[in-house]
Enzyme design. Structure first.
Site, PDB file in Angstrom:
ATOM      1  N   SER A 246       0.844  -1.196   0.000  1.00  0.00           N
ATOM      2  CA  SER A 246       0.000   0.000   0.000  1.00  0.00           C
ATOM      3  C   SER A 246       0.878   1.244   0.000  1.00  0.00           C
ATOM      4  O   SER A 246       2.065   1.183   0.312  1.00  0.00           O
ATOM      5  CB  SER A 246      -0.895   0.016   1.237  1.00  0.00           C
ATOM      6  OG  SER A 246      -0.101   0.314   2.370  1.00  0.00           O
ATOM      7  N   LYS A 247       0.234   2.329  -0.386  1.00  0.00           N
ATOM      8  CA  LYS A 247       0.969   3.595  -0.428  1.00  0.00           C
ATOM      9  C   LYS A 247       1.562   3.915   0.932  1.00  0.00           C
ATOM     10  O   LYS A 247       2.678   4.393   1.046  1.00  0.00           O
ATOM     11  CB  LYS A 247       0.005   4.722  -0.794  1.00  0.00           C
ATOM     12  CG  LYS A 247      -0.125   4.888  -2.280  1.00  0.00           C
ATOM     13  CD  LYS A 247      -1.039   6.043  -2.572  1.00  0.00           C
ATOM     14  CE  LYS A 247      -2.035   5.625  -3.616  1.00  0.00           C
ATOM     15  NZ  LYS A 247      -3.016   6.605  -3.944  1.00  0.00           N
TER      16      LYS A 247
END
Ligand code: GLU
Length: 475
Positions: A246-247
């Site tokens: 994920s970011k």
């Protein structure tokens, strides 16, 4: 058979990373292999989460990867507009119809009231189901009021093109919000209306939506919509394989890989082969091969690990396959500053030497600096070398003088250099690890370089001899 129409439906909430672009790649491959239509649809109904520039960067990402779309915001087709905020009238029609038919109801309860109901369920140790707490006398629905789906609980069995046969009991079906107080639909409502209106044949997306499938199936039925083929792709996991990529955990923008000199062919190859193979050992696939061979059925069901080293390995393999002119063109903008004084022919010769080892273009300065800049002798490189540190500087000087004697006679062709270097091993009785390391460090001031004869050849006689002379003086 229905014509194949697939879509990528991103929300403009940030940049595209490896995790979300796969939700574009699969439908694109399916559309291209069936001569179908690939649609780009912008899902911007959650306006609070919208990030400026996100649509632009998404377009840029798809363009870079060569994932072209046939219908989309800038490619009007007969099912447009392709931006959800411009489709409000469509949702309003369906919302009104559902309110009129009694398959949805106005829900004007406040968040606090709804929370109190959730707390009640929790106190009774029951899972909260909105359908068990329907308001008694809801007002007649009007635009601007939240509208909630009135579900018809039942068990479901369905097929997912990736995940196989699935089922869920009626407890997975519940009432949910279709229209919000801001007049915009929820994702849960809008995507089903749009997929139907746009005649989407395959809904391909991330696994995070799979738990909602029973609710969606129930809504398809309430709307009397034909169901498309569903495919939910497993998560991409971080490089340790223990967490969804994920970011927040450092997933990079795809465009930053482009900027580092990952080739689009390699990225496409990498993305497609993360969690998919064609049943053989093949790992390098061209765009055409991917289009021909990809199938949803062969996508693995468990999470695929994101392995940046594998991306670099693949990119290296794509770089090795390029002819020198193509790689030269790609390398514009990646050379070290010092290369600006050199001509194309010299730079191509340098590229010919490092191409084998180049994994991404931004590595170019590190791998090629030695060809463009004469550094002062650094004896630390000798002293730190495992083989060389066993010798005194005086001993090394003797070897290097000996080498210099022979190199001065050379025409510096690769053949002659190779013969001379081999002859030096014989006459000194030294191992290549010693003798060649010494000549390499003296002539390149770098602990590693491409094959020694090739390196000396490209550097040229004058420069090589000058560098070795310098080193001899320091020893
Ligand atoms: N807008 C949704 C997302 O970005 C799309 C999901 C779907 O493809 O239906 O996750």
């Amino acid at each position: 058979m229905k014509p194949v129409r697939t879509r990528y439906a991103p929300s403009p909430t940030g940049f595209q990373h490896v995790g979300n672009i796969r939700a574009a790649l699969y439908p694109w491959l399916i559309a291209r292999q069936t001569n179908g239509v690939f649609i780009l649809r912008i899902e911007d109904t959650d306006q609070a989460r919208e990030v400026e520039g996100a649509v632009e960067s998404m377009r840029e990402t798809l363009n870079w990867l060569g994932m072209d779309w046939d219908e989309g915001p800038d490619m009007p087709g007969e099912f447009g507009p392709y931006i959800q905020s411009e489709r409000k009238a469509n949702y309003a029609i369906w919302a009104q119809r559902m309110a009129d038919e009694g398959t949805a109801y106005a829900d004007v309860r406040t968040p606090q009231q709804l929370q109190a109901l959730r707390d009640t369920a929790k106190a009774q140790k029951k899972p909260f189901l909105a359908r068990e707490y329907r308001p008694e006398n809801p007002p007649k629905w009007e635009p601007g009021m939240p509208l909630r789906f009135k579900s018809t609980p039942q068990a479901y069995h369905w097929h997912d093109a990736i995940m196989g046969d699935l089922s869920a009991g009626e407890e997975a079906v519940d009432d949910f919000i279709l229209m919000k107080a801001d007049g915009l639909p929820t994702y849960n409502f809008a995507h089903i209306i749009d997929d139907n209106d746009m005649q989407i044949s395959h809904v391909i997306r991330g696994i995070e939506y799979i738990a909602s499938m029973p609710k969606y199936l129930n809504l398809y039925e309430a709307l009397h919509f034909e169901k498309p083929i569903f495919a939910h792709a497993p998560h991409i996991m971080n490089d340790q394989g223990n967490k969804k990529l994920s970011k927040r955990d450092g997933a990079k923008s795809l465009l930053s890989y482009r900027d580092e000199g990952i080739l689009p062919e390699a990225m496409l190859n990498f993305l497609a082969s993360m969690g998919w193979n064609d049943g053989t050992e093949q790992e390098i696939f061209s765009r055409e091969e991917l289009i021909a061979k990809f199938s949803l059925e062969r996508v693995q069901r468990s999470g695929a690990r994101f392995d940046e080293q594998r991306l670099h390995w693949m990119n290296g393999s794509w770089i090795r396959g390029l002819d020198i002119n193509s790689i030269y063109t790609l390398c514009q903008g990646y050379w070290p500053d010092t290369a600006k004084h050199y001509d194309e022919m010299y730079k191509k010769a340098v590229l010919g030497l490092v191409q084998e080892r180049l994994k991404f273009l931004a590595e170019l300065p590190e791998l090629t600096a030695l060809f463009f800049e004469d550094l002062p002798t650094d004896l630390n490189l000798i002293d730190a070398n495992k083989q060389l540190k066993k010798f005194s500087h005086a001993e090394l000087k003797v070897y290097l003088e000996h080498a210099m004697g022979s190199l001065e006679q050379s025409d510096f062709s690769v053949e002659d250099l190779t013969t001379r270097l081999n002859a030096l091993l014989e006459s000194t009785g030294q191992k290549p690890g010693v003798l060649f390391s010494l000549i390499r460090i003296a002539s390149t001031q770098a602990p590693f370089s491409p094959a020694l004869a090739d390196t000396l050849h490209v550097l040229g006689k004058e420069r090589s001899i000058a560098r070795i002379t310098n080193c001899l003086e320091s020893l």
